[in-house]
Scaffold this motif. Sequence first.
Motif, PDB file in Angstrom:
ATOM      1  N   ALA A 360       0.955  -0.971  -0.325  1.00  0.00           N
ATOM      2  CA  ALA A 360       0.281   0.283  -0.126  1.00  0.00           C
ATOM      3  C   ALA A 360       1.111   1.189   0.105  1.00  0.00           C
ATOM      4  O   ALA A 360       2.254   1.240   0.166  1.00  0.00           O
ATOM      5  CB  ALA A 360      -0.564  -0.280   1.044  1.00  0.00           C
ATOM      6  N   PRO A 361       0.728   1.897  -0.490  1.00  0.00           N
ATOM      7  CA  PRO A 361       1.081   3.552  -0.336  1.00  0.00           C
ATOM      8  C   PRO A 361       1.297   3.889   1.334  1.00  0.00           C
ATOM      9  O   PRO A 361       0.741   3.595   2.380  1.00  0.00           O
ATOM     10  CB  PRO A 361      -0.101   4.778  -0.790  1.00  0.00           C
ATOM     11  CG  PRO A 361      -0.753   4.314  -1.634  1.00  0.00           C
ATOM     12  CD  PRO A 361      -0.853   2.352  -1.336  1.00  0.00           C
ATOM     13  N   PRO A 362       2.216   4.980   1.601  1.00  0.00           N
ATOM     14  CA  PRO A 362       2.970   5.231   2.836  1.00  0.00           C
ATOM     15  C   PRO A 362       1.520   5.811   3.525  1.00  0.00           C
ATOM     16  O   PRO A 362       0.621   6.208   3.036  1.00  0.00           O
ATOM     17  CB  PRO A 362       3.955   6.259   2.417  1.00  0.00           C
ATOM     18  CG  PRO A 362       4.418   5.741   1.421  1.00  0.00           C
ATOM     19  CD  PRO A 362       3.565   5.114   0.488  1.00  0.00           C
ATOM     20  N   PRO A 363       1.233   6.292   5.287  1.00  0.00           N
ATOM     21  CA  PRO A 363       0.576   6.864   5.488  1.00  0.00           C
ATOM     22  C   PRO A 363       0.495   8.048   4.921  1.00  0.00           C
ATOM     23  O   PRO A 363       1.554   8.869   4.994  1.00  0.00           O
ATOM     24  CB  PRO A 363       0.744   6.467   7.064  1.00  0.00           C
ATOM     25  CG  PRO A 363       2.048   6.331   6.919  1.00  0.00           C
ATOM     26  CD  PRO A 363       2.935   5.447   6.103  1.00  0.00           C
ATOM     27  N   VAL A 364      -0.739   8.826   5.632  1.00  0.00           N
ATOM     28  CA  VAL A 364      -0.017  10.823   5.111  1.00  0.00           C
ATOM     29  C   VAL A 364       0.065  10.971   6.222  1.00  0.00           C
ATOM     30  O   VAL A 364       0.444  10.025   7.276  1.00  0.00           O
ATOM     31  CB  VAL A 364      -1.765  10.608   4.594  1.00  0.00           C
ATOM     32  CG1 VAL A 364      -1.954  12.167   5.175  1.00  0.00           C
ATOM     33  CG2 VAL A 364      -3.418  10.200   4.412  1.00  0.00           C
ATOM     34  N   ALA A 365       0.979  12.182   6.014  1.00  0.00           N
ATOM     35  CA  ALA A 365       1.986  12.296   6.501  1.00  0.00           C
ATOM     36  C   ALA A 365       1.150  12.929   8.519  1.00  0.00           C
ATOM     37  O   ALA A 365       1.944  12.638   9.362  1.00  0.00           O
ATOM     38  CB  ALA A 365       2.576  14.090   6.365  1.00  0.00           C
ATOM     39  N   ARG A 366      -0.372  13.230   8.309  1.00  0.00           N
ATOM     40  CA  ARG A 366      -0.018  13.774   9.084  1.00  0.00           C
ATOM     41  C   ARG A 366      -0.959  12.839  10.660  1.00  0.00           C
ATOM     42  O   ARG A 366      -1.123  13.128  11.368  1.00  0.00           O
ATOM     43  CB  ARG A 366      -1.293  14.922   9.407  1.00  0.00           C
ATOM     44  CG  ARG A 366      -2.810  14.363   8.203  1.00  0.00           C
ATOM     45  CD  ARG A 366      -3.814  14.968   7.659  1.00  0.00           C
ATOM     46  NE  ARG A 366      -4.918  14.082   7.251  1.00  0.00           N
ATOM     47  CZ  ARG A 366      -5.876  13.593   7.268  1.00  0.00           C
ATOM     48  NH1 ARG A 366      -6.175  13.266   9.401  1.00  0.00           N
ATOM     49  NH2 ARG A 366      -6.886  13.221   7.068  1.00  0.00           N
TER      50      ARG A 366
END
Length: 583
Positions: A360-366
């Motif tokens: 999966a994509p990395p987690p959202v930065a926040r």
Amino acid sequence: MSARSRPEAPSADAGADGIEQGKRLIRVADDKGLSLAQRIANHFYLLSWKTPIHGRKLKGKYPLKLLAVPDDEVPGDGRAGAAIRAGYFLFRGQKQPISTLDFARLSASPAFADYLHGFRWLRDLAGSASREQGAPIAEAVMRKWLDAHAETPSEPAWRADNAGWRLLFWTAHAPLILSSSDLVYRSLVLNCIARTARHLDRSADKAPMGLPRLVAWSAILAAALLIPGGEARRIFGEAGLKRAIESSFHPDGGIVSRSPLAQLEAIMALAMLRAVYDVRREKAPACLTDALTRAVPALLALTHGDGGLGNWQGAGAIAPQTVEAVVQASRVRARPLRQARDWGYQRIAAGTTVIQIDGAPPPVARLAEAGCASTGAIEISDGPARLIVNCGGAGLEGAWIPRDLAQGLRTTAAHSTLVLKDSNSTALLPDGTLGKGVTEVELNRQELDNGSRLDLSHDGYVRRLGYIHRRLLLLSGDGKEIRGEDMLTPAERRRRPGKQPVELRFHLAPGVEPTLTADNQGALLRLDLGAPWQFRTGTGLLSVEESLWVDGDGRPHTTRQLVVTSEALPGGSSIGWLLKRMA
């Protein structure tokens, strides 16, 4: 924003689990509103703050006491507990003498400060000392904290997650902080518990989604059940907990930060809350039991043959004993989740071999301070022995892992996957946040008669370099052979890309000793435990380089890595490889 599956039309190719083989993982908004009943419950409780009864409770004029002491079923760190008894706090190699501890001017790393302000050390002390031995130490530290922070809320001491952990640990280890015969001190502690609950009433929904918000709402409910007159707070808290669970976990049970460490701690916080319901002989809300039922299998998906967790999204290799203790405290018995398409991890197992894949994509930065550019990376274990790993530990800063090293551990090169032109599949910005990169992941998985096949591709290199990275993995039915192929194909509707250097990295676990073959196309991998494995590649040049691996305590261990060096060609290229267990 979070990694979510976008449904496609039903197909005859759907797997046995009902999930279509070609689902696409993309980032979409996650915005959940409140029901009318939740709004009414919240409004009712918020109005109660303005009544004289609420004010009298906070000032101690309404009888304040703890109605019960819940069990803390997770054992503490014996070394940290012994250090406290010896007169100092010990955290990831850092020390803080208790005699000179000044909570108003803490000179400690942010994680160490959170350990102190959250009173997690009470668990370590309780596991290393009797009540008679530990209470004087705990009371002395408690007095220091109250002198500095009881009257004036400030961060990080009163940050929602620290306040939440503090309330959970204060109540679970109340005998250590409330055994004093000093009635003034006892009253101050009880009033501070009530004040902390009121502070969380107002700040819980402002905490970041994920672990911080879950901890805050868990503490609100613990206060509602353990402090007299908490009926209204319980209604308010159970509505808030349900809301926090919905925003913090994906439908498959994985936490939105994608961190195994955060997943473990979220389960631990919810288990501590359920222990509060148990000690009061109250029925836990359905949202709590359902969250634990979903979260435990997702966590177990990232366990290796030794029972410990893999090194993903900033976490170190959390020890098997810790994982087992938290799972036991949850009282959920389940098998590891094989496909966590929302959370983003895949697990393939056959014989004694386990493969974990970041799909999966990395987690959202926040949502994650230590998010990593690890899409497509793998970890492999054979029974209790780890074979291929990721470096891990980016979220475990301390004496052993300084800030600069932590940032390096977030890169694609710190993971067992392909690196194109020495760049990250998702950018790491100078301020430490994640930038542009992987937004779409195509994933197809098949369970065949003779093994398992997984085909994954991502667009992390498309914008900058014009290539799609595709990784094909096949595990034989007996688990003795793993075939892989890493392909770079020109992206459609992009200019023809130029030649680029490629490195295919396989970080080796501690105890794995590589020996290159004479043709530099293979290596023999000898393990401390278990049979040796053979690695072969048909493309490029194979070399051995230095690497490191971080354990669950944040301590790095020197190890090695296999690196296949090749080149991406404008028309596309591929690197095939084989891992085979030798008799």
